[in-house]
Design an enzyme around this catalytic site. Structure first.
Site, short mmCIF file in Angstrom:
data_model
loop_
_atom_site.label_atom_id
_atom_site.label_comp_id
_atom_site.label_asym_id
_atom_site.label_seq_id
_atom_site.Cartn_x
_atom_site.Cartn_y
_atom_site.Cartn_z
N HIS A 1 -14.61 1.71 -0.75
CA HIS A 1 -13.49 0.85 -0.34
C HIS A 1 -12.43 1.62 0.42
CE1 HIS A 1 -14.33 -2.46 -3.56
NE2 HIS A 1 -15.13 -2.52 -2.53
N CYS B 1 -6.84 1.79 18.47
CA CYS B 1 -7.91 2.65 19.04
C CYS B 1 -9.03 2.93 18.04
CB CYS B 1 -7.32 3.97 19.54
SG CYS B 1 -6.76 5.06 18.22
N CYS C 1 -3.53 7.60 19.81
CA CYS C 1 -3.19 6.78 21.00
C CYS C 1 -1.72 6.46 21.08
CB CYS C 1 -4.01 5.48 20.98
SG CYS C 1 -3.43 4.26 19.77
N TYR D 1 0.83 -1.21 0.00
CA TYR D 1 0.00 0.00 0.00
C TYR D 1 0.86 1.26 0.00
CZ TYR D 1 -4.31 -2.54 -0.02
OH TYR D 1 -5.33 -3.35 -0.43
N GLY E 1 -15.98 1.92 -15.86
CA GLY E 1 -14.65 1.35 -15.63
C GLY E 1 -14.57 0.34 -14.52
N THR E 2 -15.54 -0.56 -14.46
CA THR E 2 -15.45 -1.64 -13.48
C THR E 2 -15.82 -2.96 -14.13
OG1 THR E 2 -16.16 -2.41 -11.28
CG2 THR E 2 -17.81 -1.26 -12.60
N SER E 3 -15.12 -4.03 -13.67
CA SER E 3 -15.27 -5.34 -14.33
C SER E 3 -16.51 -6.08 -13.86
CB SER E 3 -14.04 -6.20 -14.02
OG SER E 3 -13.92 -6.35 -12.61
N VAL F 1 -9.42 3.72 -4.45
CA VAL F 1 -8.83 4.34 -3.25
C VAL F 1 -8.04 5.59 -3.63
CG1 VAL F 1 -8.77 2.17 -1.96
CG2 VAL F 1 -6.79 2.81 -3.34
P1 NAD Z 1 -17.03 -12.19 -0.93
O1 NAD Z 1 -16.67 -13.24 0.04
O2 NAD Z 1 -17.99 -11.11 -0.54
O3 NAD Z 1 -17.56 -12.81 -2.28
C1 NAD Z 1 -16.73 -13.79 -2.94
C2 NAD Z 1 -17.28 -13.91 -4.33
O4 NAD Z 1 -18.62 -14.41 -4.27
C3 NAD Z 1 -17.36 -12.58 -5.01
O5 NAD Z 1 -16.11 -12.24 -5.53
C4 NAD Z 1 -18.45 -12.86 -6.02
O6 NAD Z 1 -17.89 -13.51 -7.13
C5 NAD Z 1 -19.35 -13.82 -5.28
N1 NAD Z 1 -20.45 -13.09 -4.64
C6 NAD Z 1 -20.38 -12.34 -3.53
N2 NAD Z 1 -21.59 -11.82 -3.26
C7 NAD Z 1 -22.42 -12.27 -4.25
C8 NAD Z 1 -23.80 -12.08 -4.56
N3 NAD Z 1 -24.57 -11.30 -3.78
N4 NAD Z 1 -24.33 -12.71 -5.65
C9 NAD Z 1 -23.54 -13.49 -6.39
N5 NAD Z 1 -22.24 -13.71 -6.17
C10 NAD Z 1 -21.70 -13.10 -5.12
O7 NAD Z 1 -15.64 -11.52 -1.28
P2 NAD Z 1 -15.36 -10.37 -2.33
O8 NAD Z 1 -16.53 -10.12 -3.21
O9 NAD Z 1 -14.14 -10.78 -2.98
O10 NAD Z 1 -15.13 -9.05 -1.47
C11 NAD Z 1 -16.07 -8.83 -0.42
C12 NAD Z 1 -15.81 -7.54 0.20
O11 NAD Z 1 -14.47 -7.04 0.10
C13 NAD Z 1 -16.69 -6.55 -0.46
O12 NAD Z 1 -17.23 -5.80 0.59
C14 NAD Z 1 -15.75 -5.69 -1.29
O13 NAD Z 1 -16.26 -4.38 -1.35
C15 NAD Z 1 -14.50 -5.75 -0.47
N6 NAD Z 1 -13.34 -5.61 -1.32
C16 NAD Z 1 -12.51 -4.54 -1.19
C17 NAD Z 1 -11.39 -4.48 -1.96
C18 NAD Z 1 -10.42 -3.33 -1.89
O14 NAD Z 1 -9.28 -3.50 -2.33
N7 NAD Z 1 -10.81 -2.20 -1.37
C19 NAD Z 1 -11.07 -5.47 -2.83
C20 NAD Z 1 -11.98 -6.49 -2.96
C21 NAD Z 1 -13.10 -6.59 -2.18
N1 APR Z 2 -11.71 3.17 -19.87
C1 APR Z 2 -12.79 2.48 -19.41
N2 APR Z 2 -12.70 1.27 -18.82
C2 APR Z 2 -11.48 0.74 -18.69
C3 APR Z 2 -10.30 1.39 -19.13
C4 APR Z 2 -10.46 2.66 -19.74
N3 APR Z 2 -9.41 3.35 -20.21
N4 APR Z 2 -9.23 0.58 -18.86
C5 APR Z 2 -9.73 -0.52 -18.27
N5 APR Z 2 -11.07 -0.45 -18.18
C6 APR Z 2 -12.01 -1.43 -17.61
C7 APR Z 2 -11.59 -2.86 -17.82
O1 APR Z 2 -12.13 -3.34 -19.04
C8 APR Z 2 -12.24 -3.54 -16.63
O2 APR Z 2 -13.55 -3.97 -16.96
O3 APR Z 2 -12.04 -1.21 -16.23
C9 APR Z 2 -12.34 -2.43 -15.57
C10 APR Z 2 -11.35 -2.61 -14.43
O4 APR Z 2 -11.73 -3.79 -13.75
P1 APR Z 2 -10.89 -4.23 -12.46
O5 APR Z 2 -9.45 -4.18 -12.78
O6 APR Z 2 -11.52 -5.52 -11.99
O7 APR Z 2 -11.15 -3.08 -11.38
P2 APR Z 2 -12.47 -2.89 -10.53
O8 APR Z 2 -13.69 -3.32 -11.30
O9 APR Z 2 -12.45 -1.52 -10.00
O10 APR Z 2 -12.26 -3.92 -9.29
C11 APR Z 2 -13.28 -3.91 -8.29
O11 APR Z 2 -11.89 -5.31 -6.93
O12 APR Z 2 -9.85 -6.02 -6.23
C12 APR Z 2 -10.88 -5.15 -5.99
O13 APR Z 2 -10.23 -3.22 -4.77
C13 APR Z 2 -10.46 -3.72 -6.04
O14 APR Z 2 -12.17 -2.07 -5.78
C14 APR Z 2 -11.61 -3.01 -6.68
C15 APR Z 2 -12.61 -4.10 -6.96
#
Ligand code: NAD
Ligand code: APR
Length: 233
Positions: A109, A120, A139, A56, A175-177, A93
Site C-alpha cells: 500500500h 510527472c 519537475c 497524511y 494483525g489484519t482484519s 505505510v
Molecule cells: P474494492 O472496490 O477493491 O472492493 C470493495 C469491497 O469488495 C472490498 O472491501 C471487499 O469487501 C469486496 N471485495 C473486493 N474484492 C473481492 C474479492 N476478490 N472477493 C470478495 N470480495 C471482494 O475496494 P477495497 O477493497 O476497499 O480497496 C481496493 C484497493 O484499495 C485494494 O487494492 C487495496 O489494496 C487498496 N486499499 C489501500 C488502502 C490504503 O490505505 N493504503 C486502503 C484500502 C484499500
Molecule cells: N496484536 C495483534 N493484532 C492486533 C493487535 C495487536 N496488539 N491490535 C489489533 N489487532 C488486530 C485487530 O484485531 C484487527 O483484526 O489487527 C487488525 C487490524 O485491522 P484493521 O484495523 O482493519 O487494519 P488492516 O487489516 O491493516 O486494514 C487493511 O485497510 O483501510 C485499509 O489502508 C488500510 O491497509 C489497511 C487495510
C-alpha cells in the site's frame, strides 16, 4: 515447523498497534475518526486535497515518533537468520519493519516515506508537510500526493506477491482484519496452492476460518513465540 523453506508473511495495522499507531477498524480506530471516502480515495483527494494532505501529514508525524515493538523485532530476527525465501508483505505505510532491521519487506500500500508527483509521476522522499505544497524535486510542480495506495487503486507489486505465495511452504498473516482485498484473499490463494496457513491476530478476523491454524493474542507475544518455533529456538 519441519519442511518449511519458503515463507510469506502478511502484516496489517495490528502489528503496529502496540507501537502506538492507530489501527483502522478497532474501537477508536482511524476509520471512526475520519471517513474513508474523504481521506483514502482518489475521489476524496480530488474533492478536498487539503483535507487529505492534512490527514497524511498527521499520520506521518504520528508514525515518526513511534518505535518498533517485539513483533517487528522478531520478524527482523527471522529475516536475518532465515536461509530460505522470506517475504514480509505489509499493508502498513509505516516503516517499523525496516526500523527493526527487516530487509525483505514489500509495502503493497506504499509508505509514508515517499511522495508521488501527480504531474510527472515520479516518487521522491517525503521531507516535510505536504499541506505546504512543496515543489516536486523532479519537475518543480506543486502537485505532490502521498505515495500511498488508496481504496480503488491497485496495490504495488502484486505479481511479485502472488509469485512468492506460489513458491511458499507457509503463509502467516499477522494483525489484519481480513477486510480489504486483495490482501484479504491471499490466504485463499495459499490454501488453493496447498500452502500451510497460520493467523496471528488479537481476535478472530473475517478470514480466520480460512487458516489451518489461527492463534489469538497480542502480536508482541505471539510473533516472538512463533519465530522461536520456526527457528527451532
Ligand atoms: P474494492 O472496490 O477493491 O472492493 C470493495 C469491497 O469488495 C472490498 O472491501 C471487499 O469487501 C469486496 N471485495 C473486493 N474484492 C473481492 C474479492 N476478490 N472477493 C470478495 N470480495 C471482494 O475496494 P477495497 O477493497 O476497499 O480497496 C481496493 C484497493 O484499495 C485494494 O487494492 C487495496 O489494496 C487498496 N486499499 C489501500 C488502502 C490504503 O490505505 N493504503 C486502503 C484500502 C484499500
Ligand atoms: N496484536 C495483534 N493484532 C492486533 C493487535 C495487536 N496488539 N491490535 C489489533 N489487532 C488486530 C485487530 O484485531 C484487527 O483484526 O489487527 C487488525 C487490524 O485491522 P484493521 O484495523 O482493519 O487494519 P488492516 O487489516 O491493516 O486494514 C487493511 O485497510 O483501510 C485499509 O489502508 C488500510 O491497509 C489497511 C487495510
Amino acid at each position: 515447523m519441519t519442511g518449511i523453506r519458503n515463507i510469506v508473511v502478511l502484516t496489517g495495522a495490528g502489528i503496529s498497534a502496540e507501537s502506538g499507531i492507530d489501527t483502522f477498524r478497532s474501537e477508536g480506530g482511524l476509520w471512526e475518526q475520519h471517513r474513508v471516502e474523504d481521506v483514502a480515495t482518489p475521489e476524496g483527494f480530488a474533492r478536498d486535497p487539503d483535507l487529505v494532505l492534512r490527514f497524511y501529514d498527521m499520520r506521518r508525524e504520528a508514525i515518526q515518533t513511534k518505535l518498533p515493538n517485539p513483533a517487528h523485532q522478531a520478524l527482523a530476527r527471522l529475516d536475518a537468520a532465515w536461509k530460505g525465501e522470506l517475504l514480509i508483505v505489509t499493508q502498513n505505510v509505516d516503516d517499523l519493519h525496516e526500523r527493526a532491521g527487516a530487509r525483505r519487506v514489500l509495502h503493497m500500500h506504499g509508505t509514508h516515506l515517499n511522495a508521488w508527483c501527480t504531474a510527472c509521476d515520479t516518487r521522491s522522499p517525503w521531507t516535510g508537510p505536504m499541506i505546504d505544497r512543496p515543489p516536486c524535486p523532479s519537475c518543480g510542480a506543486r502537485a505532490l500526493r502521498p505515495d500511498v495506495v488508496w481504496f480503488g487503486e491497485m496495490p504495488y507489486e502484486m505479481d511479485r506477491i502472488y509469485g512468492a505465495i506460489r513458491q511458499a511452504d507457509l503463509f502467516v498473516s499477522i494483525g489484519t482484519s481480513g477486510a480489504v482485498y486483495p490482501a484479504a484473499g491471499f490466504v485463499r490463494d495459499a490454501r488453493e496452492l496447498r500452502v500451510r496457513t497460520l493467523e496471528l491476530n488479537l481476535e478472530r478476523s473475517q478470514g480466520s476460518h480460512w487458516f489451518h491454524e489461527s492463534r489469538q493474542g497480542p502480536a508482541s507475544r505471539l510473533v516472538p513465540e512463533w519465530v522461536n518455533e520456526v527457528l527451532g529456538g
